[in-house]
Design a protein around this motif. Structure first.
Motif, PDB file in Angstrom:
ATOM      1  N   LEU A 127      22.519  28.088  19.421  1.00 43.44           N
ATOM      2  CA  LEU A 127      21.499  27.427  18.610  1.00 43.44           C
ATOM      3  C   LEU A 127      20.153  28.142  18.710  1.00 43.44           C
ATOM      4  O   LEU A 127      19.417  28.260  17.724  1.00 43.44           O
ATOM      5  CB  LEU A 127      21.351  25.958  19.031  1.00 43.44           C
ATOM      6  CG  LEU A 127      22.600  25.075  18.843  1.00 43.44           C
ATOM      7  CD1 LEU A 127      22.294  23.644  19.265  1.00 43.44           C
ATOM      8  CD2 LEU A 127      23.085  25.110  17.397  1.00 43.44           C
ATOM      9  N   ASN A 183      15.176  23.476   9.902  1.00 38.02           N
ATOM     10  CA  ASN A 183      16.452  22.791   9.698  1.00 38.02           C
ATOM     11  C   ASN A 183      16.468  21.553  10.598  1.00 38.02           C
ATOM     12  O   ASN A 183      16.644  21.679  11.819  1.00 38.02           O
ATOM     13  CB  ASN A 183      17.602  23.748  10.043  1.00 38.02           C
ATOM     14  CG  ASN A 183      18.972  23.127   9.863  1.00 38.02           C
ATOM     15  OD1 ASN A 183      19.148  21.930  10.107  1.00 38.02           O
ATOM     16  ND2 ASN A 183      19.944  23.909   9.448  1.00 38.02           N
ATOM     17  N   PRO A 184      16.298  20.363  10.016  1.00 37.92           N
ATOM     18  CA  PRO A 184      16.202  19.152  10.844  1.00 37.92           C
ATOM     19  C   PRO A 184      17.461  18.875  11.651  1.00 37.92           C
ATOM     20  O   PRO A 184      17.389  18.325  12.756  1.00 37.92           O
ATOM     21  CB  PRO A 184      15.915  18.041   9.818  1.00 37.92           C
ATOM     22  CG  PRO A 184      16.272  18.618   8.491  1.00 37.92           C
ATOM     23  CD  PRO A 184      16.097  20.094   8.595  1.00 37.92           C
ATOM     24  N   VAL A 185      18.604  19.241  11.117  1.00 38.83           N
ATOM     25  CA  VAL A 185      19.847  19.016  11.855  1.00 38.83           C
ATOM     26  C   VAL A 185      19.897  19.929  13.082  1.00 38.83           C
ATOM     27  O   VAL A 185      20.260  19.500  14.179  1.00 38.83           O
ATOM     28  CB  VAL A 185      21.063  19.264  10.942  1.00 38.83           C
ATOM     29  CG1 VAL A 185      22.349  19.257  11.749  1.00 38.83           C
ATOM     30  CG2 VAL A 185      21.094  18.227   9.839  1.00 38.83           C
ATOM     31  N   LEU A 186      19.503  21.158  12.910  1.00 44.11           N
ATOM     32  CA  LEU A 186      19.435  22.100  14.031  1.00 44.11           C
ATOM     33  C   LEU A 186      18.447  21.586  15.074  1.00 44.11           C
ATOM     34  O   LEU A 186      18.738  21.584  16.277  1.00 44.11           O
ATOM     35  CB  LEU A 186      19.011  23.480  13.512  1.00 44.11           C
ATOM     36  CG  LEU A 186      18.634  24.528  14.546  1.00 44.11           C
ATOM     37  CD1 LEU A 186      19.773  24.784  15.518  1.00 44.11           C
ATOM     38  CD2 LEU A 186      18.251  25.827  13.832  1.00 44.11           C
ATOM     39  N   THR A 189      19.911  18.529  16.940  1.00 46.19           N
ATOM     40  CA  THR A 189      21.001  18.942  17.824  1.00 46.19           C
ATOM     41  C   THR A 189      20.450  19.699  19.024  1.00 46.19           C
ATOM     42  O   THR A 189      20.821  19.425  20.174  1.00 46.19           O
ATOM     43  CB  THR A 189      22.006  19.823  17.048  1.00 46.19           C
ATOM     44  OG1 THR A 189      22.418  19.137  15.865  1.00 46.19           O
ATOM     45  CG2 THR A 189      23.224  20.138  17.898  1.00 46.19           C
TER      46      THR A 189
END
Lengths: 260, 260
Positions: A127, A183-186, A189
């Motif tokens: 990530l 990237n809000p999901v990145l 996470t």
DNA sequence: TAGAAGCATTCGGTATGCAATATAGTTTTT
DNA sequence: AAAAACTATATTGCATACCGAATGCTTCTA
């Protein structure tokens, strides 16, 4: 008041006539708002949300130590709330992997597990690499300037020998790099996994040489970011995380030996 | 009984004398166990856990459609449970991003958002790449043989034109690749994100040509895995996911146009 | 003396009632 | 006729009570 005896603002507090206090086994210990708090607008977050945030913070910064028990009624007394919002908060924190719920048993703070931290690092490496590439591509010049300012504060903490502030600032820089990936999901996470690493680091001190190295690595990758060298920036960030992993796992191993 | 009227086995059901039924506004609709269920050991998972699993499944397979409301009392009646375990389950599902809770408002199934799915894909790409590399390095010959068997079933579904089974088998192959990476944190993270993609695919059909391509891509990367070519296997998996992303996002765009 | 059985206690799981909040509908005012 | 104020309703948030599960202690039996 102590840190853990946080005051939770009941939604609607001060408005309608309060319910008559029922006789309980635990004497409620709700704390009065301080003068400064009283002037602020009412906190509209639900009790359960407030408890999630507070307990998460207490677990992450080590105030609630790994493996320690979390009896419901005791915490209800500490926070001055009923079991319903506390239990709802527990469920969320268990879902996040921060506490462990067992049927008909006292919940406890999730213990730290070296293999689990190693697995977390393996994923965070990927990530970090992804985030670095995206940040290099997407961050504006102003955003990079913000990172530069944060880096300058890191250097200042290092020179002042302020280890705790250095550690915190370090973490914030990495979080900002993840945030600037856009990237809000990145980010979500990464944040969840980084929290587990943060917990491990809070428990284990690593040797003084590492933070000298760490600062040099920060200097290096900031240069690469400024020149928008995405590939080398990503590689440098990943390498930095690998070195951090080595140090944290070594410190956890040492801690395990000391506790044996 | 219909799928959604699941029977929840109360912990301790059938043991002590049951509590006298209180008068309620909603007629309880708990369902009787079927004969086969009666012979199985009692389900010891809590009501809240059962509800989490059941509701998650209903959201993921589209039975609860994006944006649809989830009134507490109605679902209590449907499942024959009280509000406490349902509310606890709601909190967990909200934490997983599957439902949306708003203060003092009816919860609803998290709507599908194209940008969110795009962001999820960006992260899943990195995780797929990582998983492929690790699986190539760590999977045993027996485990690869299991994947081969799963691939053979995929081919059979394709030949039979069984699209739903093909889709499900496809998903299981990717999940198995993630599992064989041998990193539980990677698997958990991947699974949570893949679930969102699964939801999107359940809503949007993509064109027939894509599943022909998809099968060819599966043939290709299985060959690379058998020969333990980690770099090319990882690249092939990532490429496959990119193509899937393209198809899913295009289908979501088409769906959006149709609904406008 | 050791193992089994029974009992009491502690604490988590769930049900339910009441208060608070948001919204829709109605009435009043401009 | 439109805007503002008021009221009623539906539903969620939280507090509390009750029940069941698990454990530790005591007593009984072999």
């Amino acid at each position: 008041m102590t840190e853990s005896e946080a005051s939770f603002e009941k939604p609607g507090a001060g408005k309608a006539r309060p319910r008559a206090a029922a006789r309980t086994r635990f004497k409620p210990s709700r704390l009065k708002l301080s003068a400064s708090d009283a002037k602020q607008p009412l906190n509209t977050a639900s009790l359960h949300d407030q408890l999630v945030m507070r307990l998460r913070e207490m677990v992450l910064d080590g105030e609630l130590r790994p493996g320690s028990p979390l009896p419901e009624r005791m915490l209800c007394e500490t926070f001055g709330v009923s079991r319903t919002p506390l239990r709802e908060a527990f469920k969320v924190l268990a879902s996040e992997g921060l506490i462990e719920l067992r049927p008909h048993r006292t919940p406890m703070v999730m213990p730290l597990d070296r293999d689990d931290i190693a697995a977390v690092f393996e994923v965070v490496l990927a990530l970090d690499h992804l985030a670095a590439g995206l940040t290099c591509a997407r961050a504006t010049a102003a955003e990079i300037a913000t990172l530069d300012a944060m880096h300058a504060r890191l250097v200042a903490h290092h020179h002042a020998g302020a280890r705790a502030e250095y550690f915190r600032q370090n973490q914030q820089i990495h979080a900002e790099i993840a945030r600037l990936a856009g990237n809000p999901v990145l980010l979500a996470t990464w944040t969840a996994l980084a929290a587990k690493i943060y917990r491990a680091r809070a428990q284990a001190n690593y040797e003084a040489g590492r933070w000298d190295e760490s600062l040099q690595e920060h200097e290096g990758f900031m240069t690469l970011l400024r020149s928008r060298d995405a590939e080398r920036f990503a590689a440098a960030i990943a390498d930095h995380t690998r070195r951090t992993r080595k140090a944290v796992l070594a410190a956890l191993d040492l801690l395990a030996k000391q506790q044996a």
